[in-house]
Write a protein that holds these residues in place. Structure first.
Motif, PDB file in Angstrom:
ATOM      1  N   LYS A  86       0.813  -1.218   0.000  1.00  0.00           N
ATOM      2  CA  LYS A  86       0.000   0.000   0.000  1.00  0.00           C
ATOM      3  C   LYS A  86       0.846   1.266   0.000  1.00  0.00           C
ATOM      4  CE  LYS A  86      -3.859   2.162   2.503  1.00  0.00           C
ATOM      5  NZ  LYS A  86      -4.798   2.016   3.651  1.00  0.00           N
ATOM      6  N   TYR A  87       1.956   1.244   0.763  1.00  0.00           N
ATOM      7  CA  TYR A  87       2.723   2.475   0.956  1.00  0.00           C
ATOM      8  C   TYR A  87       4.136   2.426   0.376  1.00  0.00           C
ATOM      9  CZ  TYR A  87      -0.962   3.227   4.439  1.00  0.00           C
ATOM     10  OH  TYR A  87      -2.164   3.374   5.069  1.00  0.00           O
ATOM     11  N   GLY A  88       4.513   1.306  -0.209  1.00  0.00           N
ATOM     12  CA  GLY A  88       5.882   1.155  -0.701  1.00  0.00           C
ATOM     13  C   GLY A  88       6.295   2.190  -1.721  1.00  0.00           C
ATOM     14  N   HIS A  89       5.341   2.720  -2.476  1.00  0.00           N
ATOM     15  CA  HIS A  89       5.702   3.707  -3.499  1.00  0.00           C
ATOM     16  C   HIS A  89       6.158   5.027  -2.883  1.00  0.00           C
ATOM     17  CE1 HIS A  89       1.489   4.541  -2.501  1.00  0.00           C
ATOM     18  NE2 HIS A  89       1.669   5.765  -2.974  1.00  0.00           N
ATOM     19  N   HIS A  90       5.927   5.215  -1.557  1.00  0.00           N
ATOM     20  CA  HIS A  90       6.395   6.420  -0.883  1.00  0.00           C
ATOM     21  C   HIS A  90       7.849   6.289  -0.421  1.00  0.00           C
ATOM     22  CE1 HIS A  90       2.438   8.114  -0.937  1.00  0.00           C
ATOM     23  NE2 HIS A  90       1.916   7.249  -0.075  1.00  0.00           N
ATOM     24  N   ILE A  91       8.346   5.062  -0.293  1.00  0.00           N
ATOM     25  CA  ILE A  91       9.661   4.846   0.316  1.00  0.00           C
ATOM     26  C   ILE A  91      10.767   5.334  -0.623  1.00  0.00           C
ATOM     27  CG2 ILE A  91      11.251   3.151   1.287  1.00  0.00           C
ATOM     28  CD1 ILE A  91       8.888   1.375   1.920  1.00  0.00           C
ATOM     29  N   ARG A  92      11.613   6.187  -0.082  1.00  0.00           N
ATOM     30  CA  ARG A  92      12.778   6.663  -0.823  1.00  0.00           C
ATOM     31  C   ARG A  92      14.083   6.173  -0.191  1.00  0.00           C
ATOM     32  NH1 ARG A  92       9.144   7.127  -3.460  1.00  0.00           N
ATOM     33  NH2 ARG A  92       8.291   8.917  -4.583  1.00  0.00           N
ATOM     34  N   GLU A  93      14.062   5.975   1.116  1.00  0.00           N
ATOM     35  CA  GLU A  93      15.259   5.499   1.826  1.00  0.00           C
ATOM     36  C   GLU A  93      14.883   4.256   2.634  1.00  0.00           C
ATOM     37  OE1 GLU A  93      16.439   8.752   4.240  1.00  0.00           O
ATOM     38  OE2 GLU A  93      16.929  10.065   2.555  1.00  0.00           O
ATOM     39  N   LEU A  94      15.534   3.144   2.325  1.00  0.00           N
ATOM     40  CA  LEU A  94      15.259   1.890   3.026  1.00  0.00           C
ATOM     41  C   LEU A  94      16.550   1.365   3.642  1.00  0.00           C
ATOM     42  CD1 LEU A  94      13.386  -0.423   3.819  1.00  0.00           C
ATOM     43  CD2 LEU A  94      13.881  -1.505   1.608  1.00  0.00           C
ATOM     44  N   THR A  95      16.541   1.237   4.970  1.00  0.00           N
ATOM     45  CA  THR A  95      17.659   0.658   5.709  1.00  0.00           C
ATOM     46  C   THR A  95      17.148  -0.591   6.400  1.00  0.00           C
ATOM     47  OG1 THR A  95      18.625   2.841   6.090  1.00  0.00           O
ATOM     48  CG2 THR A  95      19.395   1.049   7.493  1.00  0.00           C
ATOM     49  N   SER A  96      17.749  -1.736   6.075  1.00  0.00           N
ATOM     50  CA  SER A  96      17.168  -2.995   6.562  1.00  0.00           C
ATOM     51  C   SER A  96      18.230  -3.982   7.001  1.00  0.00           C
ATOM     52  CB  SER A  96      16.315  -3.630   5.459  1.00  0.00           C
ATOM     53  OG  SER A  96      15.802  -4.876   5.888  1.00  0.00           O
ATOM     54  N   GLN A  97      17.896  -4.737   8.046  1.00  0.00           N
ATOM     55  CA  GLN A  97      18.711  -5.866   8.458  1.00  0.00           C
ATOM     56  C   GLN A  97      17.830  -7.097   8.688  1.00  0.00           C
ATOM     57  OE1 GLN A  97      20.662  -4.448  12.003  1.00  0.00           O
ATOM     58  NE2 GLN A  97      18.889  -4.831  13.315  1.00  0.00           N
ATOM     59  N   TRP A  98      16.645  -7.070   8.102  1.00  0.00           N
ATOM     60  CA  TRP A  98      15.702  -8.185   8.221  1.00  0.00           C
ATOM     61  C   TRP A  98      15.365  -8.732   6.836  1.00  0.00           C
ATOM     62  CZ3 TRP A  98      13.629 -10.554  12.564  1.00  0.00           C
ATOM     63  CH2 TRP A  98      13.946  -9.970  13.785  1.00  0.00           C
ATOM     64  N   GLY A  99      15.502 -10.036   6.707  1.00  0.00           N
ATOM     65  CA  GLY A  99      15.207 -10.682   5.433  1.00  0.00           C
ATOM     66  C   GLY A  99      13.768 -10.506   5.003  1.00  0.00           C
ATOM     67  N   VAL A 100      12.825 -10.520   5.950  1.00  0.00           N
ATOM     68  CA  VAL A 100      11.410 -10.405   5.595  1.00  0.00           C
ATOM     69  C   VAL A 100      11.119  -9.045   4.970  1.00  0.00           C
ATOM     70  CG1 VAL A 100      10.743  -9.581   7.887  1.00  0.00           C
ATOM     71  CG2 VAL A 100       9.047 -10.705   6.440  1.00  0.00           C
ATOM     72  N   ILE A 101      11.815  -7.993   5.414  1.00  0.00           N
ATOM     73  CA  ILE A 101      11.619  -6.665   4.831  1.00  0.00           C
ATOM     74  C   ILE A 101      12.105  -6.650   3.387  1.00  0.00           C
ATOM     75  CG2 ILE A 101      12.348  -4.264   4.935  1.00  0.00           C
ATOM     76  CD1 ILE A 101      10.275  -4.911   7.001  1.00  0.00           C
ATOM     77  N   LEU A 102      13.265  -7.253   3.130  1.00  0.00           N
ATOM     78  CA  LEU A 102      13.779  -7.313   1.764  1.00  0.00           C
ATOM     79  C   LEU A 102      12.867  -8.144   0.876  1.00  0.00           C
ATOM     80  CD1 LEU A 102      17.601  -7.734   2.460  1.00  0.00           C
ATOM     81  CD2 LEU A 102      16.403  -5.678   1.720  1.00  0.00           C
ATOM     82  N   GLU A 103      12.300  -9.200   1.448  1.00  0.00           N
ATOM     83  CA  GLU A 103      11.398 -10.054   0.664  1.00  0.00           C
ATOM     84  C   GLU A 103      10.144  -9.297   0.250  1.00  0.00           C
ATOM     85  OE1 GLU A 103       8.412 -13.879   1.245  1.00  0.00           O
ATOM     86  OE2 GLU A 103       9.995 -13.512   2.724  1.00  0.00           O
ATOM     87  N   VAL A 104       9.470  -8.647   1.216  1.00  0.00           N
ATOM     88  CA  VAL A 104       8.225  -7.955   0.868  1.00  0.00           C
ATOM     89  C   VAL A 104       8.511  -6.726   0.009  1.00  0.00           C
ATOM     90  CG1 VAL A 104       7.045  -8.813   2.922  1.00  0.00           C
ATOM     91  CG2 VAL A 104       8.213  -6.612   3.022  1.00  0.00           C
ATOM     92  N   ALA A 105       9.646  -6.070   0.230  1.00  0.00           N
ATOM     93  CA  ALA A 105       9.984  -4.911  -0.600  1.00  0.00           C
ATOM     94  C   ALA A 105      10.184  -5.331  -2.049  1.00  0.00           C
ATOM     95  CB  ALA A 105      11.235  -4.225  -0.068  1.00  0.00           C
ATOM     96  N   ASN A 106      10.756  -6.516  -2.243  1.00  0.00           N
ATOM     97  CA  ASN A 106      10.997  -7.009  -3.594  1.00  0.00           C
ATOM     98  C   ASN A 106       9.726  -7.512  -4.255  1.00  0.00           C
ATOM     99  OD1 ASN A 106      12.346  -8.153  -5.931  1.00  0.00           O
ATOM    100  ND2 ASN A 106      12.150 -10.133  -4.909  1.00  0.00           N
TER     101      ASN A 106
END
Length: 669
Positions: A86-106
């Protein structure tokens, strides 16, 4: 009658005004704001999602529990995926150390406008279930029972040492990974975790390739290589080369030949990496003009240092930890640089030990004539003299703090007294001297005039002023009560005692007069620096670290922070010349923590009126240790100043500390 005049509260309904608030609010405040009304929700939701760091705010709690059965239907994987969709198109800066975040972002299909993608240590991000499975895995692999766990690596029962286990692999998520990925050691990972790591690495690289048009900043963490190896380094170069707007690259993952990297990334401006990725077989061999910023983690040989300066002719800033050692300094800088001085403007050197001070001063600084800013863990005399001689454009000198707190009696290697004076009297262009651990003797300061008349920041202690203690001042001010007449030897004793007291008072009076004269001269000297915006004359003097340790050992111990202010420092009272600083009309920060200042309400009233641009006071701040007993007098002064100037913030030079955090690094790279 009805009025068409706008009401004050109508301003919060103006879209133009509300939208301007977004960049200045932090995530918790933005989250509160979007619940105010539909208009605020619509205008501020993009700002709430603009920058996502899954190590901050509520994310760590959500992610550590998202697999928990109690979270099913609440903040679980589906909830995370739905929000990113729903909101991913707003994200400009993503800092992650969780695999689940990278999975859903992709996979969510909306995170395709990323400008910055930074990866933390993915190996540390484990849910409560992951930790439970890992614990069972360790127990199973270390026991000699007959039972087996199908979710763990089989226990090795052969002869000799246990071989390193090859990780289990999973399916390829895209044909681009065919022949590219290779498994890493299983170590203590469960089979499920190994498969998850295999997928996480692929999700990361696919996410990068989704944002080829927008990404301008990328960080590769070492854990990416630990999760899943890359057998063909050309895959990484091709992926990086596809990022048309990449200007900032941070590589902690694996060695990349800098010659190929800079050739494939002609627009790269900033590069952060480990020394071993720039040394040996991977050292630069030809010039590249694009790079302006380079940060190196490691101990740098001087030959490598000069080679980098040679082949990066437009390098503007270089940050590094230290030079390797005294035996490593080369005498052939003129041959490497071909007698062409570097145009480097900014140098940050975390550690400059005494053993390399003379070598650095004599063999390095002469080749940096265009230097305008230098940051050092320690400024030493030889370096100060060399900077004053060779760097005639120097504007900024900063001291890098690397400890948890600054406690003067615990500094193992204190700066040499008056080292700062060398720069202050030699560098006419100096605007910032930020070295609060340095000390200047008042007499020395007055004997050698400063060349830097346009100084804007001065953080340094002024010492060597003969001061009376409170007890001595009370004795000087006291008068003897007339003694009753007595006979015999008592009269002789009384006369002798009175004579001793008079001699003592005379000596104290002379000391006080010398102190006053010296302080007035120092104040007049500082008053000439009319461009000053920051004036810090002291720092935290108490043993905060020791109090933390004692409190950690005994939670019931009433916190008592030990230490005394510098007794031979300035007395910042109106009677000793504080009002002579009325010429510092640009002053924004005034610091006196650790100074024997004797400031009272009259002095605070004067500051409030004389310094209209004052924003920060250091010295009356609240202690941030739990259960600490506040000094009631300091509390009264702080509240008095708040009544006078509510806009003035009370702060400290040291970082915020907590009882359970005993070892933190203050220096930020």
């Amino acid at each position: 009658m009805f009025s068409n005049q706008p009401r004050p509260e109508d301003v919060v309904r103006l879209p133009e005004i509300v939208a301007l608030l977004g960049p200045y609010l932090k995530a918790p405040d933005l989250f509160s704001c979007i619940q105010v009304c539909h208009l605020w929700n619509h205008l501020l939701t993009p700002w709430l999602w603009r920058s996502i760091d899954d190590s901050e705010n509520s994310w760590p709690v959500i992610l550590s529990n998202h697999k928990n059965p109690e979270s099913i239907g609440d903040k679980d994987t589906d909830w995370i995926r739905a929000n990113f969709a729903k909101y991913g198109h707003h994200i400009r800066e993503l800092t992650s150390q969780w695999g689940v975040i990278l999975e859903v972002a992709n996979t969510c299909g909306t995170c395709n406008h990323l400008e910055s993608l930074r990866i933390g240590d993915l190996s540390l991000s484990k849910t409560r279930d992951d930790n439970h499975d890992s614990s069972n895995n360790n127990s199973s692999s270390g026991s000699h029972g007959t039972g087996t766990n199908t979710n763990t690596v089989p226990r090795y029962e052969g002869p000799g040492l246990r071989p390193l286990n090859e990780a289990t692999t999973g399916p390829l998520l895209s044909p681009i990974f065919e022949g590219i990925l290779q498994p890493r050691q299983a170590q203590h990972r469960t089979v499920a975790r190994q498969k998850q790591d295999w997928a996480t690495a692929q999700h990361f690289w696919l996410l990068v390739r989704q944002n080829t048009q927008s990404l301008f900043s990328l960080r590769l963490d070492a854990s990416l290589d630990w999760l899943c190896g890359i057998s063909k380094v050309g895959f990484i170069f091709d992926t990086l080369a596809s990022l048309e707007n990449l200007v900032n690259f941070e590589n902690d993952m694996l060695p990349l030949d800098p010659n190929i990297l800079l050739e494939r990334l002609p627009g790269l401006l900033s590069y952060r990496t480990r020394l071993r990725f720039l040394h040996g077989d991977y050292i630069l061999t030809r010039p590249f003009n694009q790079l302006v910023y380079l940060e190196i983690w490691g101990s740098v040989p001087s030959q490598t240092f000069f080679t980098l300066l040679k082949y990066l002719p437009n390098l503007n800033a270089l940050r590094m930890e230290e030079f390797r050692g005294t035996l490593d300094f080369t005498l052939g800088a003129h041959l490497i640089l071909e007698n062409i001085p570097s145009r480097l403007k900014t140098l940050r050197l975390l550690y400059l030990y005494a053993r390399v001070d003379e070598l650095f001063a004599n063999l390095v600084i002469p080749w940096l004539p265009h230097l305008t800013e230098i940051s050092l863990g320690q400024l030493r005399p030889a370096t100060a003299r060399a900077l004053g001689t060779h760097c005639r454009k120097l504007e900024v000198v900063k001291q890098i703090e690397v400890g948890t707190t600054i406690y003067q009696d615990n500094i193992k290697h204190k700066p040499t007294v008056n080292t700062a004076s060398i720069l202050l009297r030699e560098c006419a262009t100096l605007k910032v001297f930020d070295g609060i651990s340095h000390t200047l003797e008042a007499n020395h300061m007055l004997k050698y005039p400063w060349a830097c008349r346009n100084l804007e920041t001065f953080r340094c202690q002024i010492i060597g002023i003969p001061r009376l203690t409170i007890a001595e001042q009370e004795f000087l001010d006291s008068t003897d009560v007339e003694a009753e007449p007595s006979d015999g030897d008592d009269d002789i004793d009384d006369e002798s005692d009175g004579s001793v007291k008079n001699v003592a008072r005379t000596a104290l009076a002379k000391t006080k007069q010398r102190s006053l004269e010296l302080q007035l001269q120092v104040m007049d000297h500082l008053a000439e620096l009319t461009s000053l915006k920051v004036l810090d004359l002291g720092y935290e003097y108490r043993d905060i670290h020791g109090a933390q340790r004692k409190k950690a050992q005994d939670p019931n111990w009433p916190v008592k922070i030990e230490g005394e202010p510098t007794l031979d420092s300035l007395e910042l009272t109106l009677a000793t010349g504080l009002d002579r600083l009325s010429s510092l009309t640009q002053l924004e920060t005034f610091g006196f923590e650790g100074v024997n200042y004797r400031i009272g309400k009259p002095e605070l009233s004067w500051m409030a009126a004389a310094w209209p641009k004052l924003k920060v006071l250091r010295g009356l701040h609240e202690d941030d240790l739990q259960n600490v007993v506040e000094d009631p007098e300091r509390t009264k002064l702080r509240e008095y100043m708040r009544d006078l100037r509510v806009d003035v913030r009370h702060a400290t030079l040291r970082p915020k500390v907590t009882i359970d955090t005993l070892h933190q690094e203050k220096g930020q790279w």
